[in-house]
Design a protein around this motif. Structure first.
Motif, short mmCIF file in Angstrom:
data_model
loop_
_atom_site.label_atom_id
_atom_site.label_comp_id
_atom_site.label_asym_id
_atom_site.label_seq_id
_atom_site.Cartn_x
_atom_site.Cartn_y
_atom_site.Cartn_z
N ARG A 26 59.09 8.95 92.99
CA ARG A 26 60.77 7.99 92.81
C ARG A 26 61.54 7.99 92.21
NH1 ARG A 26 59.20 2.29 91.59
NH2 ARG A 26 60.10 3.12 89.62
N ASN A 27 60.81 8.33 90.87
CA ASN A 27 62.50 8.56 90.31
C ASN A 27 62.19 9.59 88.94
OD1 ASN A 27 62.29 5.40 89.93
ND2 ASN A 27 64.38 6.27 89.34
N VAL A 55 64.98 7.45 83.39
CA VAL A 55 65.65 6.28 83.55
C VAL A 55 66.63 5.68 82.67
CG1 VAL A 55 63.86 6.06 85.29
CG2 VAL A 55 64.09 5.08 83.55
N ASP A 79 57.50 -1.15 91.19
CA ASP A 79 58.49 -1.14 90.92
C ASP A 79 58.37 -1.92 89.15
OD1 ASP A 79 56.85 -3.65 91.48
OD2 ASP A 79 58.56 -4.86 92.61
N GLN A 115 64.81 -3.99 86.35
CA GLN A 115 64.54 -3.53 87.29
C GLN A 115 65.19 -4.14 88.66
OE1 GLN A 115 61.62 -0.23 89.41
NE2 GLN A 115 60.91 -1.34 87.69
N MET A 124 65.70 1.21 90.44
CA MET A 124 67.74 0.97 90.12
C MET A 124 67.57 0.14 88.78
SD MET A 124 70.31 -0.86 92.56
CE MET A 124 70.10 0.54 93.67
N LEU A 168 74.30 1.83 85.22
CA LEU A 168 73.50 1.17 86.60
C LEU A 168 72.68 2.92 86.69
CD1 LEU A 168 72.15 -0.65 88.91
CD2 LEU A 168 74.05 0.64 90.60
N THR A 193 69.80 5.35 88.97
CA THR A 193 69.05 5.57 90.94
C THR A 193 68.65 6.06 90.52
OG1 THR A 193 71.35 6.29 91.54
CG2 THR A 193 70.68 3.93 92.03
N SER A 205 69.26 9.33 91.98
CA SER A 205 70.33 10.28 92.05
C SER A 205 71.12 10.69 91.03
CB SER A 205 70.19 9.98 93.84
OG SER A 205 71.68 8.76 93.67
N SER A 238 73.30 8.02 87.94
CA SER A 238 73.82 6.80 87.01
C SER A 238 75.42 6.55 86.61
CB SER A 238 73.44 7.18 85.13
OG SER A 238 74.47 7.76 84.77
#
Length: 479
Positions: free
Chosen positions: A367-368, A372, A422, A444, A449, A461, A463, A465, A467
């Motif tokens: 997912r990430n 992050v 999550d 989170q 996110m 922020l 995500t 894809s 920041s």
């Protein structure tokens, strides 16, 4: 500067960096303007004249869609900047290519949001594309400029270019890259020497794994050298196959606690072997299952289902980048492959244990794929998985009490503070400690996110894809 607060200092650094990038951009833009002043038109010379045959000609310094320039013009820049004529040609060509083929990135550069060096790297990546397709890449990349690292921006450009390149041309490029492989040994000094190499992507992955494996064996054998030094020693050991075989077989013996492996045969061929008498030594004879000697490496491939079925399309291989589907066979040849399907996050059961299962880690890192923290390019696979809401052991004092989250309050019924996808995100060790002890706030907002607030009040922020800076406490209007 003495009167600036910490937040004001950070804001001033952002402004200074942007001014520096804009100054770089101005010099680069001037190269394109210089080309405009020296645009060449062969029609100016009479047909068949000596000037046409032996004099200055119109040349294309940029890529498809860029105007031609007078051949001798770059000499003016080369002399003034004290650079080679070829470097001046490249400077002018890159400036023209960026302006005409990647106009949105050109404007980002002029506005101080994109470094000239990164822009030129993207120009190089898109060099083979015709103008129309270069404009497609430009539209895809421009929104990402302010939200991803330079490394990720360039890698994204690589994937877009490969997707737009005709398969025949992509295959030609692939074969050219394969033919560029080689190993180079530099001159020795102080008892060490430089070694550089270009190898097949799969060979690089498995060489890396085998170096780690041998370096680990050396550490188990008592070496106190750093990991890097042990990996260097391991590379030297690989030059003597019998020696590395002895180390690997001895390591397997120790792991299996099996004293029955034959070694140290008394044949005349090994009488002078320096490894004679070493545990696992058989003078190059393989006496264990050969598969146990192979390096083990995890290769993560992101691919669509129809790409696998039809062997057509783009696959993204971690540590290798984008590849055509048909290249996967060559990437994985001479290896044994275990296919692990993507795990559905909804099938993962939250746990009140601190430990994170392999299945849960796979879900989070898929997912990430990067750390992050804002702007980080560190791969998730080398990071810790951090509990966003700090984990707390379940209370045993009363059967009715709930586990506590990091804010000191009992966990709510939605599982705050539990180990679940999550409530997890990849963080490097230093960032993990800063979040726990350094005043950084992390939330989170949705799976994958993340909201960050720094000790100085900047808010971000992040995500999967990109920041964003979503609040600047000094100049809020520009965040």
């Amino acid at each position: 500067m003495q009167e600036l607060t910490s937040a004001q200092t950070v804001d001033a650094m952002l402004s200074a960096r942007r001014r520096a990038w804009m100054a770089e951009a101005e010099a680069f833009e001037l190269a394109a303007h210089f080309a405009d002043l020296h645009a060449a038109d062969p029609a100016d010379q009479p047909s068949g004249s000596t000037a046409v045959l032996f004099g200055e000609r119109a040349v294309s310094l940029g890529h498809d869609g860029t105007p031609e320039v007078a051949e001798f013009a770059s000499l003016e820049i080369a002399a003034a900047l004290n650079i080679a004529r070829e470097a001046a040609d490249c400077l002018i060509g890159d400036a023209l290519s960026l302006r005409h083929r990647l106009p949105l990135l050109w404007q980002k550069m002029r506005d101080g949001f994109l470094r000239v060096g990164v822009a030129r790297a993207i120009v190089a990546k898109t060099a083979s594309l015709p103008l129309k397709q270069a404009l497609v890449v430009d539209r895809e990349l421009a929104p990402l400029v302010e939200g991803v690292s330079a490394y990720r921006l360039i890698k994204t450009a690589e994937g877009l270019v490969l997707a737009l390149t005709p398969p025949e041309q992509a295959q030609d490029d692939y074969e050219k890259a394969q033919s560029s492989r080689g190993v180079w040994i530099g001159q020795s000094g102080h008892g060490v020497t430089d070694v550089s190499a270009v190898v097949n992507a799969a060979d690089g992955i498995f060489l890396d794994a085998q170096l780690d494996r041998v370096a680990g064996i050396l550490a188990q054998g008592g070496s106190t050298d750093s990991r890097d030094v042990r990996r260097s020693t391991a590379l030297g050991i690989l030059a003597t196959p019998a020696r590395v075989l002895q180390l690997l077989q001895a390591s397997l013996l120790d792991a299996a606690d099996d004293p029955e492996l034959p070694f140290d045969d008394e044949g005349p061929e090994d009488a002078g072997c320096p490894a004679k008498g070493s545990r696992g030594h058989t003078c190059g004879t393989i006496t264990v299952d050969p598969e146990l000697l192979l390096p083990k490496a995890t290769v993560v491939v992101h691919v669509e289902e129809n790409t696998v079925a039809e062997l057509d399309g783009i696959a993204r291989v971690e540590r290798c980048g984008p590849v055509l589907a048909q290249w996967m066979a060559e990437l994985l040849q001479s290896t044994r492959v275990t296919v692990k399907p993507v795990i559905d996050a909804s099938t993962i059961t939250p746990s009140d244990s601190y430990e994170i299962s392999a299945r849960m880690r796979q879900v989070v890192t898929a997912r990430n794929p990067y750390e992050v923290f804002p702007g980080s390019k560190k791969p998730a696979r080398v990071c810790d998985l951090d509990h966003t809401d700090p984990w707390r052991a379940p209370s045993t004092s009363s059967g009715n009490e709930k586990p506590h989250s990091g804010n000191g309050k009992p966990n709510s019924g939605n599982g705050e503070g539990l180990t679940r996808p999550d409530n997890l995100g990849p963080l490097s060790r230093t960032v993990h400690r800063a979040k726990t002890h350094g005043g950084w706030l992390l939330r989170q907002l949705a799976p994958g996110m993340f909201f960050w607030r720094s000790p100085d009040g900047f808010a971000y922020l992040v995500t999967p894809s990109r920041s964003w800076v979503i609040h600047n406490p000094v100049t809020p209007s520009i965040a």
